[in-house]
Enzyme design. Structure first.
Site, PDB file in Angstrom:
ATOM      1  N   TYR A  52       0.834  -1.226   0.178  1.00  0.00           N
ATOM      2  CA  TYR A  52       0.070   0.036  -0.107  1.00  0.00           C
ATOM      3  C   TYR A  52       0.899   1.276  -0.113  1.00  0.00           C
ATOM      4  O   TYR A  52       2.176   1.279   0.333  1.00  0.00           O
ATOM      5  CB  TYR A  52      -1.124   0.054   1.376  1.00  0.00           C
ATOM      6  CG  TYR A  52      -0.514   0.257   2.460  1.00  0.00           C
ATOM      7  CD1 TYR A  52      -0.291   1.508   3.058  1.00  0.00           C
ATOM      8  CD2 TYR A  52       0.399  -0.774   3.506  1.00  0.00           C
ATOM      9  CE1 TYR A  52       0.222   1.907   4.309  1.00  0.00           C
ATOM     10  CE2 TYR A  52       0.698  -0.411   4.625  1.00  0.00           C
ATOM     11  CZ  TYR A  52       0.706   1.062   4.966  1.00  0.00           C
ATOM     12  OH  TYR A  52       1.253   1.288   6.154  1.00  0.00           O
ATOM     13  N   CYS A  53       0.253   2.194  -0.354  1.00  0.00           N
ATOM     14  CA  CYS A  53       0.949   3.865  -0.411  1.00  0.00           C
ATOM     15  C   CYS A  53      -0.015   4.826   0.211  1.00  0.00           C
ATOM     16  O   CYS A  53      -0.775   4.527   0.922  1.00  0.00           O
ATOM     17  CB  CYS A  53       1.483   3.970  -1.496  1.00  0.00           C
ATOM     18  SG  CYS A  53      -0.066   4.128  -2.960  1.00  0.00           S
ATOM     19  N   ARG A  54       0.055   6.005  -0.498  1.00  0.00           N
ATOM     20  CA  ARG A  54      -0.949   7.218   0.157  1.00  0.00           C
ATOM     21  C   ARG A  54      -2.198   6.934  -0.624  1.00  0.00           C
ATOM     22  O   ARG A  54      -3.253   7.036   0.036  1.00  0.00           O
ATOM     23  CB  ARG A  54      -0.045   8.365  -0.114  1.00  0.00           C
ATOM     24  CG  ARG A  54      -0.940   9.487   0.607  1.00  0.00           C
ATOM     25  CD  ARG A  54      -0.393  10.908   0.167  1.00  0.00           C
ATOM     26  NE  ARG A  54      -0.418  11.138  -1.226  1.00  0.00           N
ATOM     27  CZ  ARG A  54      -1.675  11.578  -1.698  1.00  0.00           C
ATOM     28  NH1 ARG A  54      -2.617  11.583  -1.091  1.00  0.00           N
ATOM     29  NH2 ARG A  54      -1.873  11.813  -3.060  1.00  0.00           N
TER      30      ARG A  54
ATOM     31  N   ILE B 200      -3.497   4.438   2.171  1.00  0.00           N
ATOM     32  CA  ILE B 200      -3.742   4.563   3.332  1.00  0.00           C
ATOM     33  C   ILE B 200      -4.941   5.599   3.688  1.00  0.00           C
ATOM     34  O   ILE B 200      -5.548   5.406   4.698  1.00  0.00           O
ATOM     35  CB  ILE B 200      -2.559   5.029   4.236  1.00  0.00           C
ATOM     36  CG1 ILE B 200      -2.733   4.667   5.703  1.00  0.00           C
ATOM     37  CG2 ILE B 200      -1.959   6.265   4.117  1.00  0.00           C
ATOM     38  CD1 ILE B 200      -1.516   4.527   6.617  1.00  0.00           C
TER      39      ILE B 200
ATOM     40  N   GLY C 187      -4.111  -0.742  -1.876  1.00  0.00           N
ATOM     41  CA  GLY C 187      -4.313   0.822  -2.341  1.00  0.00           C
ATOM     42  C   GLY C 187      -3.480   1.862  -1.589  1.00  0.00           C
ATOM     43  O   GLY C 187      -2.340   1.496  -1.305  1.00  0.00           O
TER      44      GLY C 187
END
Length: 118
Positions: A78-80, A106, A104
């Site tokens: 996941y990332c931002r 955070i 997806g």
């Protein structure tokens, strides 16, 4: 994650799948299923808050630090917002990881009221 990222993620690199936050929480966190959760944001973003249990390997360092990620269990990235995680999932699939899931961003995790470690 943008509509186009969701529509086209995984094309050209078969196998990586999207996993929704509630599904991840139930299948991996609550059930304590062995897996590796990788936050591909920068160390500064990670320090501001991350999903419990995540390790931080920024997208820029992923290629050099893949040896920190076991190949014998599911990998969730996941990332931002979901753009970097889609790219990371494809990189992992191309490197021979067979069970890769894209959580997806955070942003969606927090929006759903799920836990974050600060």
């Amino acid at each position: 994650m943008s509509f186009f990222t969701r529509l086209f993620s995984g094309m050209g690199a078969p196998g990586h799948q999207l996993v929704q936050p509630a599904e991840y929480k139930a299948r991996y966190m609550d059930a304590k299923t062995p897996h590796t959760l990788v936050d591909v944001r920068t160390p500064e973003e990670f320090a501001a808050g991350y999903i419990p249990g995540a390790i931080n390997i920024s997208l820029q360092e992923l290629q050099q630090k893949m040896n920190r990620i076991p190949k014998d269990q599911p990998v969730i990235v996941y990332c931002r917002s979901g753009n970097r995680s889609a790219f990371a999932a494809n990189m992992l699939m191309q490197a021979g990881y067979t069970e890769v899931y894209d959580l997806g961003g955070i942003i969606d995790w927090v929006r759903q009221g799920l836990p974050v470690t600060r």
